[in-house]
Design a protein around this motif. Structure first.
Motif, mmCIF file in Angstrom:
data_model
loop_
_atom_site.group_PDB
_atom_site.id
_atom_site.type_symbol
_atom_site.label_atom_id
_atom_site.label_comp_id
_atom_site.label_asym_id
_atom_site.label_seq_id
_atom_site.Cartn_x
_atom_site.Cartn_y
_atom_site.Cartn_z
ATOM 1 N N ARG A 1 -17.853 -48.991 -38.617
ATOM 2 C CA ARG A 1 -17.966 -47.548 -38.435
ATOM 3 C C ARG A 1 -18.132 -46.897 -39.807
ATOM 4 N N GLU A 2 -19.079 -45.955 -39.898
ATOM 5 C CA GLU A 2 -19.349 -45.312 -41.177
ATOM 6 C C GLU A 2 -19.321 -43.800 -41.034
ATOM 7 N N LEU A 3 -18.899 -43.154 -42.099
ATOM 8 C CA LEU A 3 -18.899 -41.703 -42.152
ATOM 9 C C LEU A 3 -20.330 -41.200 -42.295
ATOM 10 N N GLN B 1 -21.164 -45.875 -35.381
ATOM 11 C CA GLN B 1 -21.006 -47.322 -35.419
ATOM 12 C C GLN B 1 -22.161 -47.954 -34.663
ATOM 13 N N TRP C 1 -9.529 -39.105 -32.798
ATOM 14 C CA TRP C 1 -10.893 -39.571 -32.553
ATOM 15 C C TRP C 1 -11.328 -39.209 -31.135
ATOM 16 N N ASN D 1 -14.302 -36.945 -35.412
ATOM 17 C CA ASN D 1 -13.033 -37.211 -36.084
ATOM 18 C C ASN D 1 -12.428 -35.898 -36.554
ATOM 19 N N TYR E 1 -18.630 -39.757 -37.463
ATOM 20 C CA TYR E 1 -18.818 -41.142 -37.840
ATOM 21 C C TYR E 1 -19.791 -41.768 -36.854
ATOM 22 N N SER F 1 -19.356 -34.587 -42.880
ATOM 23 C CA SER F 1 -18.044 -33.971 -42.775
ATOM 24 C C SER F 1 -18.139 -32.487 -43.082
#
Length: 121
Positions: A45-47, A39, A111, A96, A37, A50
Motif C-alpha cells: 500500500r502506498e500513499l 494498493q 481506514w 485514511n 492510499y 494527502s
C-alpha cells in the motif's frame, strides 16, 4: 462508531477520469489530516495524496499534476479527482484519516474499506 466510506471507483479507459469520495462519520473531520492510499495487486500500500487540516496538499510524484485532493469540512468528505489515468493507476484506493473521534482528544488512525479503480490496458 467511526466510518470512512469510499465511493466513485470504476473501470475507465486510459486517459479517462474518475472522482473518488470518502464520506466520514464519527470523527472530528475538521481536526483530522486526511489521505488517499492505494494498493495494486502484489504491491505494498502506498500513499498517493494527502491534505492536512489547513488544506495543505501533497502528492506522490507519479500522480503530481494529474490528481487533485480536496476536502469539504461541512460535508465531512474528502475527494480525489483523478485525470489522465493510466493502467499503472489500477489499484484499490483507500481513505485514511488521522484525527480524534468525537468526544475524544487522542489522535487515531482510521481506514476505509477501499474502492477499486481499474484502468484498462
Amino acid at each position: 462508531q467511526v466510518q470512512l466510506v469510499e465511493s466513485g471507483g470504476g473501470i475507465v479507459q486510459p486517459g479517462g477520469s474518475l472522482r473518488l469520495s470518502c464520506a466520514t462519520s464519527g470523527i472530528r473531520f475538521i481536526a483530522s489530516d486526511m489521505a488517499w492510499y492505494r494498493q495494486a495487486p502484489g504491491k505494498l500500500r502506498e500513499l498517493v495524496a494527502s491534505i492536512t487540516t489547513d488544506g495543505t496538499t501533497d502528492y506522490v510524484d507519479v500522480v503530481q499534476g494529474r490528481f487533485g485532493v480536496s476536502r469539504d469540512n461541512v460535508k465531512r468528505t474528502m475527494y480525489l479527482q483523478m485525470n489522465n489515468l493510466t493502467p499503472e493507476d489500477t489499484a484499490v484506493y483507500f481513505c485514511n484519516a488521522k484525527g480524534p473521534r468525537y468526544g475524544r482528544s487522542n489522535i487515531q488512525t482510521f481506514w476505509g474499506q477501499g474502492t477499486q479503480v481499474t484502468v484498462l490496458a
